[in-house]
Design an enzyme around this catalytic site. Sequence first.
Site, PDB file in Angstrom:
ATOM      1  N   ASP A 153      -0.340   5.399   7.745  1.00  8.91           N
ATOM      2  CA  ASP A 153      -0.739   3.986   7.642  1.00  8.91           C
ATOM      3  C   ASP A 153       0.282   3.261   6.749  1.00  8.91           C
ATOM      4  OD1 ASP A 153      -3.129   3.874   4.878  1.00  8.91           O
ATOM      5  OD2 ASP A 153      -1.500   5.289   5.245  1.00  8.91           O
ATOM      6  N   HIS A 189       1.751   9.780  -3.180  1.00 10.09           N
ATOM      7  CA  HIS A 189       0.856  10.740  -2.536  1.00 10.09           C
ATOM      8  C   HIS A 189       1.440  11.395  -1.283  1.00 10.09           C
ATOM      9  CE1 HIS A 189      -2.230   8.826  -5.096  1.00 10.09           C
ATOM     10  NE2 HIS A 189      -1.778   7.673  -4.641  1.00 10.09           N
ATOM     11  N   ASP A 190       1.832  10.603  -0.306  1.00  2.00           N
ATOM     12  CA  ASP A 190       2.060  11.118   1.048  1.00  2.00           C
ATOM     13  C   ASP A 190       3.229  12.083   1.191  1.00  2.00           C
ATOM     14  OD1 ASP A 190       1.035   7.908   2.364  1.00  2.00           O
ATOM     15  OD2 ASP A 190      -0.140   9.655   1.767  1.00  2.00           O
ATOM     16  N   ASP A 234       3.817   6.288   2.369  1.00  2.00           N
ATOM     17  CA  ASP A 234       4.041   6.796   3.719  1.00  2.00           C
ATOM     18  C   ASP A 234       5.523   6.630   4.101  1.00  2.00           C
ATOM     19  OD1 ASP A 234       1.309   5.252   3.541  1.00  2.00           O
ATOM     20  OD2 ASP A 234       0.970   6.766   5.081  1.00  2.00           O
ATOM     21  N   PHE A 278      -8.840   6.541  -1.064  1.00  2.00           N
ATOM     22  CA  PHE A 278      -8.739   5.492  -0.052  1.00  2.00           C
ATOM     23  C   PHE A 278      -8.806   6.002   1.392  1.00  2.00           C
ATOM     24  CE2 PHE A 278      -7.848   1.448   1.734  1.00  2.00           C
ATOM     25  CZ  PHE A 278      -7.024   1.683   2.823  1.00  2.00           C
ATOM     26  N   ASN A 279      -8.014   7.006   1.775  1.00  2.00           N
ATOM     27  CA  ASN A 279      -7.953   7.412   3.184  1.00  2.00           C
ATOM     28  C   ASN A 279      -9.322   7.852   3.710  1.00  2.00           C
ATOM     29  OD1 ASN A 279      -5.217   6.871   3.488  1.00  2.00           O
ATOM     30  ND2 ASN A 279      -4.598   8.967   2.954  1.00  2.00           N
ATOM     31  N   THR A 282      -1.503  11.090   6.811  1.00  3.28           N
ATOM     32  CA  THR A 282      -1.402  10.485   5.481  1.00  3.28           C
ATOM     33  C   THR A 282      -2.083   9.119   5.434  1.00  3.28           C
ATOM     34  OG1 THR A 282       0.738   9.468   5.982  1.00  3.28           O
ATOM     35  CG2 THR A 282       0.761  11.690   5.015  1.00  3.28           C
ATOM     36  N   ASN A 323      -3.595   1.200   4.790  1.00  4.90           N
ATOM     37  CA  ASN A 323      -3.035   0.434   3.655  1.00  4.90           C
ATOM     38  C   ASN A 323      -2.967  -1.051   3.993  1.00  4.90           C
ATOM     39  OD1 ASN A 323      -2.154   2.063   1.375  1.00  4.90           O
ATOM     40  ND2 ASN A 323      -0.798   3.094   2.817  1.00  4.90           N
TER      41      ASN A 323
END
Length: 326
Positions: free
Chosen positions: A22, A255-256, A27, A181-182, A140, A51
């Site tokens: 996203d 994160h991703d 990402d 969030f995801n 992700t 996102n």
Amino acid sequence: MPVGAFEQRGVVLSTRFILDCDTGSDDAVAIFAAVGHPDLELVAVTTVNGNVALDHVVANTLGALDHVGARVPVYAGADRPFIRPDLPIPREVLNRDSDFQMAGLGFPEAASAVETGTAADFLVGAYLDDAYADVTLVATGPLTNVAVALASEPRLAERIPRLVVMGGAHGNGNVTAAAEFNFWADPEAAQAVLSAGVREVVIVPLDATHSAPLTDADCDAFERIGTPAARGAATLIRHRLDHDQATAERAAPVHDPLCVAYLARPDVVTERVRAFVSVETMGDRTVGELVVDTRPWCPEPPNATVALRASADVYRDFLETALGAG
Ligand code: RIB
Ligand code: CA
């Protein structure tokens, strides 16, 4: 040798994978790393509302691939959650990265275009094809596309060889105290995917990503590398340091890319647990929470490996290799 990599006559072949994302800033760094690392082959990218709205996700994804000169097929996916009409709190209210567009950070407008067909249809077609039998699926963003694909073709649970997911939190969430969030953005999709019986599921939650934050010094190192990927990553990570959960000493989780790092350097995960996991879809205060059942007497068999800590040193080494190549 990394899990999923294949060796023929002593030569390590690349780990092939599809990235479902996203595209927001982290990402995009994951895309740079996926394209550049010598032991990885990014086969395709599928995009999902998360996102930012889907049209911006698509533009950011195409722009990221253009930035590193990669010709990888991109498919547009879900523009809303699996079951719900919207995120539990609409993006414009949540004000989360809602305006992130790579063009706004000096990256050129995307020149390439998406493929015809939806992300879910691509995933179904790919994983029904034996040629994709070794292709890991890395997600992700919210799991909407994966949930739609599994719902339309349940055989995919047996045919996806490995699913690596950035999502959830065993400890603190980021959107709420309980939820990351995801998984929060599409809790029904997350629960559907984690309960589908996919052969191998690896979850990379906030516990792992927050244990290996990146800093201004890392951005300086990436800028010294000087490749478009490294300089682009520095720009995006500094954006996060300015806007995300940066702490006083200017360190922020990215994160991703950690999911992509795991493919090439599984040693990046230093602590993990096998457990039965599920996602809360009902709670007013806990919707989207990843529930990791580590009770010795848990009646359900484990259905995932949950990464609890990561090595910042291995993560940096992976990124310097991956970003330095392209
Ligand atoms: O909670 C972090 C996750 O949500 C990351 O994947 C970020 O890109 C957003 O999708
Ligand atoms: Ca993401």
